[in-house]
Write a protein that holds these residues in place. Structure first.
Motif, PDB file in Angstrom:
ATOM      1  N   SER A 222      38.275  29.883  26.225  1.00 49.69           N
ATOM      2  CA  SER A 222      36.686  29.592  27.092  1.00 49.69           C
ATOM      3  C   SER A 222      37.046  28.913  28.381  1.00 49.69           C
ATOM      4  O   SER A 222      36.447  29.343  29.217  1.00 49.69           O
ATOM      5  CB  SER A 222      36.021  28.668  26.110  1.00 49.69           C
ATOM      6  N   ILE A 223      38.155  28.020  28.243  1.00 48.66           N
ATOM      7  CA  ILE A 223      38.390  27.244  29.600  1.00 48.66           C
ATOM      8  C   ILE A 223      38.662  28.273  30.879  1.00 48.66           C
ATOM      9  O   ILE A 223      38.481  28.250  31.798  1.00 48.66           O
ATOM     10  CB  ILE A 223      39.220  26.224  29.602  1.00 48.66           C
ATOM     11  N   GLY A 224      39.641  29.077  30.394  1.00 53.38           N
ATOM     12  CA  GLY A 224      40.308  30.324  31.236  1.00 53.38           C
ATOM     13  C   GLY A 224      39.125  31.061  31.809  1.00 53.38           C
ATOM     14  O   GLY A 224      39.131  31.485  33.056  1.00 53.38           O
ATOM     15  N   GLN A 225      38.188  31.486  30.844  1.00 60.53           N
ATOM     16  CA  GLN A 225      37.129  32.543  31.266  1.00 60.53           C
ATOM     17  C   GLN A 225      36.317  31.693  32.376  1.00 60.53           C
ATOM     18  O   GLN A 225      35.758  32.116  33.025  1.00 60.53           O
ATOM     19  CB  GLN A 225      36.304  32.996  30.137  1.00 60.53           C
ATOM     20  N   ALA A 226      36.029  30.666  31.970  1.00 60.06           N
ATOM     21  CA  ALA A 226      34.885  29.524  32.821  1.00 60.06           C
ATOM     22  C   ALA A 226      35.690  29.531  34.281  1.00 60.06           C
ATOM     23  O   ALA A 226      34.845  29.528  35.418  1.00 60.06           O
ATOM     24  CB  ALA A 226      34.748  28.203  32.240  1.00 60.06           C
ATOM     25  N   ILE A 227      37.111  29.184  34.246  1.00 62.66           N
ATOM     26  CA  ILE A 227      37.643  29.213  35.780  1.00 62.66           C
ATOM     27  C   ILE A 227      37.638  30.299  36.576  1.00 62.66           C
ATOM     28  O   ILE A 227      37.454  30.633  37.456  1.00 62.66           O
ATOM     29  CB  ILE A 227      39.199  28.581  35.409  1.00 62.66           C
ATOM     30  N   ALA A 228      37.764  31.412  35.706  1.00 63.47           N
ATOM     31  CA  ALA A 228      37.826  32.820  36.166  1.00 63.47           C
ATOM     32  C   ALA A 228      36.516  33.258  37.005  1.00 63.47           C
ATOM     33  O   ALA A 228      36.432  33.765  37.950  1.00 63.47           O
ATOM     34  CB  ALA A 228      38.340  33.885  35.101  1.00 63.47           C
ATOM     35  N   TYR A 229      35.444  32.699  36.008  1.00 60.11           N
ATOM     36  CA  TYR A 229      34.000  33.023  36.638  1.00 60.11           C
ATOM     37  C   TYR A 229      33.635  32.263  37.803  1.00 60.11           C
ATOM     38  O   TYR A 229      33.223  32.792  38.697  1.00 60.11           O
ATOM     39  CB  TYR A 229      33.043  32.726  35.524  1.00 60.11           C
ATOM     40  N   VAL A 230      34.035  31.212  37.700  1.00 61.07           N
ATOM     41  CA  VAL A 230      33.777  30.207  39.216  1.00 61.07           C
ATOM     42  C   VAL A 230      34.450  30.728  40.135  1.00 61.07           C
ATOM     43  O   VAL A 230      34.061  30.881  41.338  1.00 61.07           O
ATOM     44  CB  VAL A 230      34.139  28.629  38.990  1.00 61.07           C
ATOM     45  N   VAL A 231      35.885  31.076  39.956  1.00 62.37           N
ATOM     46  CA  VAL A 231      36.616  31.469  41.234  1.00 62.37           C
ATOM     47  C   VAL A 231      36.198  32.877  41.882  1.00 62.37           C
ATOM     48  O   VAL A 231      35.727  32.940  43.116  1.00 62.37           O
ATOM     49  CB  VAL A 231      38.068  31.677  40.933  1.00 62.37           C
ATOM     50  N   THR A 232      35.612  33.899  40.839  1.00 62.39           N
ATOM     51  CA  THR A 232      35.002  34.989  41.031  1.00 62.39           C
ATOM     52  C   THR A 232      33.832  34.622  41.949  1.00 62.39           C
ATOM     53  O   THR A 232      33.612  35.415  43.099  1.00 62.39           O
ATOM     54  CB  THR A 232      34.998  35.853  39.906  1.00 62.39           C
TER      55      THR A 232
END
Length: 90
Positions: free
Chosen positions: A43-53
Motif C-alpha cells: 500500500s505504501i509503495g503504491q501510494a508513492i508510485a501514484y504520487v510520483v506518477t
C-alpha cells in the motif's frame, strides 16, 4: 546550503517506493501472500508510485497549451485519489 532540485526529490521518492514494493513482493513470496506487513508495504509503495506518477504527469501537462490536457489531468488525479481511498476503506 544548496537548494534541492525537484527532480532529485521525485527520484528519491521513486527509489523509496521501489523499496517498499520490493519488500511487499518478497514477503508475499516467502509467506505465500498471507502477511499483513506485506500488504502494508504494498500500500505504501503504491501510494508513492501514484504520487510520483501524478507529479511527473503534472509537469508534462504544464507544458501543454490546450486546456483539455489540464481538465483530463484533474479528472485523472481526483479519480486516482478517490479510488485509492475507497480501496483502502473497503
Amino acid at each position: 546550503m544548496s537548494s534541492v532540485n525537484t527532480s532529485k526529490i521525485i527520484q528519491f521518492f521513486a527509489y523509496i517506493g521501489s523499496g517498499f514494493i520490493t519488500v511487499a513482493l518478497l514477503l508475499s513470496a516467502i509467506f505465500s501472500g498471507n502477511t499483513q506487513l506485506g500488504s502494508i508495504c504494498a500500500s505504501i509503495g503504491q501510494a508513492i508510485a501514484y504520487v510520483v506518477t501524478l507529479i511527473v504527469a503534472g509537469y508534462y501537462v504544464k507544458g501543454k497549451r490546450n486546456p483539455a490536457w489540464l481538465v483530463c489531468y484533474v479528472v485523472f488525479c481526483v479519480s486516482i485519489i478517490v479510488l485509492y481511498i475507497v480501496n483502502l476503506v473497503f
